[in-house]
Design a protein around this motif. Structure first.
Motif, short mmCIF file in Angstrom:
data_model
loop_
_atom_site.label_atom_id
_atom_site.label_comp_id
_atom_site.label_asym_id
_atom_site.label_seq_id
_atom_site.Cartn_x
_atom_site.Cartn_y
_atom_site.Cartn_z
N ALA A 8 -1.94 -20.80 20.90
CA ALA A 8 -1.56 -19.39 20.88
C ALA A 8 -0.44 -19.11 21.87
N GLY A 9 -0.51 -19.72 23.04
CA GLY A 9 0.54 -19.51 24.04
C GLY A 9 1.89 -19.99 23.57
N ALA A 10 1.91 -21.15 22.92
CA ALA A 10 3.18 -21.71 22.43
C ALA A 10 3.76 -20.83 21.33
N VAL A 11 2.91 -20.33 20.45
CA VAL A 11 3.38 -19.46 19.37
C VAL A 11 3.92 -18.15 19.94
N ALA A 12 3.22 -17.59 20.91
CA ALA A 12 3.68 -16.33 21.52
C ALA A 12 5.05 -16.51 22.16
N ARG A 13 5.25 -17.64 22.82
CA ARG A 13 6.56 -17.89 23.45
C ARG A 13 7.65 -18.03 22.40
N ARG A 14 7.35 -18.70 21.30
CA ARG A 14 8.34 -18.87 20.24
C ARG A 14 8.73 -17.52 19.63
N LEU A 15 7.76 -16.66 19.46
CA LEU A 15 8.02 -15.37 18.80
C LEU A 15 8.52 -14.31 19.77
N GLY A 16 8.36 -14.54 21.07
CA GLY A 16 8.76 -13.55 22.05
C GLY A 16 7.82 -12.36 22.12
N ILE A 17 6.53 -12.61 21.91
CA ILE A 17 5.53 -11.55 21.98
C ILE A 17 4.43 -11.95 22.95
N ALA A 18 3.59 -11.00 23.28
CA ALA A 18 2.48 -11.27 24.19
C ALA A 18 1.34 -11.97 23.44
N VAL A 19 0.59 -12.79 24.14
CA VAL A 19 -0.57 -13.45 23.53
C VAL A 19 -1.57 -12.41 23.06
N THR A 20 -1.69 -11.30 23.79
CA THR A 20 -2.62 -10.23 23.36
C THR A 20 -2.21 -9.65 22.02
N THR A 21 -0.91 -9.54 21.78
CA THR A 21 -0.42 -9.07 20.48
C THR A 21 -0.81 -10.05 19.39
N LEU A 22 -0.66 -11.33 19.69
CA LEU A 22 -1.01 -12.38 18.74
C LEU A 22 -2.50 -12.28 18.38
N ARG A 23 -3.31 -12.07 19.37
CA ARG A 23 -4.75 -11.97 19.13
C ARG A 23 -5.09 -10.73 18.31
N THR A 24 -4.37 -9.62 18.58
CA THR A 24 -4.60 -8.41 17.80
C THR A 24 -4.25 -8.63 16.34
N TRP A 25 -3.13 -9.30 16.09
CA TRP A 25 -2.74 -9.58 14.70
C TRP A 25 -3.77 -10.47 14.01
N HIS A 26 -4.39 -11.34 14.78
CA HIS A 26 -5.43 -12.20 14.22
C HIS A 26 -6.67 -11.38 13.90
N GLN A 27 -7.14 -10.59 14.85
CA GLN A 27 -8.40 -9.87 14.69
C GLN A 27 -8.30 -8.74 13.67
N ARG A 28 -7.16 -8.02 13.66
CA ARG A 28 -7.05 -6.85 12.78
C ARG A 28 -6.51 -7.19 11.40
N TYR A 29 -5.61 -8.18 11.34
CA TYR A 29 -4.89 -8.39 10.09
C TYR A 29 -5.06 -9.79 9.51
N GLY A 30 -5.86 -10.63 10.15
CA GLY A 30 -6.14 -11.94 9.60
C GLY A 30 -5.00 -12.93 9.70
N LEU A 31 -4.02 -12.68 10.57
CA LEU A 31 -2.89 -13.60 10.73
C LEU A 31 -3.18 -14.54 11.91
#
Length: 316
Positions: A8-31
């Motif tokens: 998750a940390g590596a993906v967040a760095r690649r996308l330029g977003i926070a890890v918390t945003t990544l987790r939100t997208w996972h929990q709310r939208y299944g990504l």
């Protein structure tokens, strides 16, 4: 395949977003990450990363997270679309080449998309001008222009094509918005109620141009500084014009520096209202007292409230 998967940390760095945003997208939208090795954390695959890149780009373009996630889940697998189809291919439509997806935006948006694919500047301009005259700037932006611009971005992400289409339609949109502003001049001698500026190094100014046109349409006097406004220049403009409100637009996270907002809050001629607009800003990191409008309509409403709180000029 395990070695290619990312944390998750590596993906967040690649996308330029926070890890918390990544987790939100996972929990709310299944990504979320799809690869699972027993006894280990789930990892993001190349396909997962491609979907998240679509999500990041669409939300940056102002699409709601729920709708962006729907589109992201429909994104093609990496490698399934490598290059754009030639305009004359058997899967292209006559007169317009491969189509721009506008989803549920309606027939006018589909017509505009076809005109954009033909690089028909006259048809593009006429469609935009008619829509503004009929529906106003805000509805035209939300229901016609944004869906087409997002569709162009979606196609570009999949094929690396349509740069020329995006440039042409952006120029036509800017021209149409400038015509609205020119047709609704502010009364002579009045200072601007609201100052509009892109953040330092922010080049994506089209949504701010939409706001300028919408403000002109409802009679809110404003001053538009445009793209890439350095902080020193912004503070000088505030000092000279004394606006009641200042809006800074940031389209991407890299340009959303809260230093710019703090400087406005501590300026000698501090504006009554400081607004941080655009998807680049993280709402949870904004300084106290800064307002984040959720969309164009809300930004217009805030500007109207500032104007009305100051009172209209007395009739002669």
């Amino acid at each position: 395949m395990v070695d290619e998967a990312l944390s998750a940390g590596a993906v967040a760095r690649r996308l330029g977003i926070a890890v918390t945003t990544l987790r939100t997208w996972h929990q709310r939208y299944g990504l979320g990450p799809s690869q699972h090795v027993p006894g280990h954390h789930r990892r993001y695959t190349t396909a997962d990363l491609a979907r998240l890149e679509v999500m990041r780009r669409l939300t940056a373009d102002g699409v709601s997270p729920a709708e962006a996630a729907r589109w992201a889940r429909q994104a093609p697998e990496p490698g399934s679309v490598r290059t754009p189809r030639p305009v004359g291919s058997t899967k292209a439509r006559a007169g317009g080449g491969a189509t721009i997806p506008v989803h549920r935006a309606g027939p006018v948006a589909r017509g505009l998309a076809r005109a954009a694919m033909r690089l028909d500047a006259e048809a593009i301009s006429q469609t935009i001008t008619r829509a503004i005259a009929t529906d106003g700037v805000v509805d035209t932006w939300d229901h016609l222009l944004r869906p087409v611009l997002v569709g162009i971005g979606e196609r570009h992400a999949a094929t690396a094509a349509l740069v020329e289409v995006e440039h042409l339609i952006s120029r036509c949109v800017s021209t149409a918005f400038a015509a609205v502003v020119a047709a609704c001049p502010a009364p002579a001698g009045q200072p601007p109620r609201i100052l509009l500026a892109c953040a330092d190094e922010e080049q994506h100014s089209l949504p701010l141009e939409a706001l300028a046109a919408a403000l002109a349409e409802v009679g809110v006097n404003h001053r538009m500084l445009g793209a890439r406004v350095p902080l020193t220049a912004l503070l000088d403009a505030v000092e000279r014009t004394g606006p009641a409100a200042v809006m800074i637009w940031s389209h991407i996270r890299a340009t959303a520096d809260p230093t710019q907002l703090n400087a406005l809050l501590s300026a000698p001629r501090r504006p009554m209202l400081v607004l941080a607009a655009g998807p680049g800003w993280r709402v949870d990191t904004l300084p106290a007292g800064v307002v984040h409008p959720g969309d164009l309509a809300e930004a217009v409403e805030l500007a109207i409230s500032v104007r009305d709180s100051l009172g209209r000029p007395a009739a002669s």
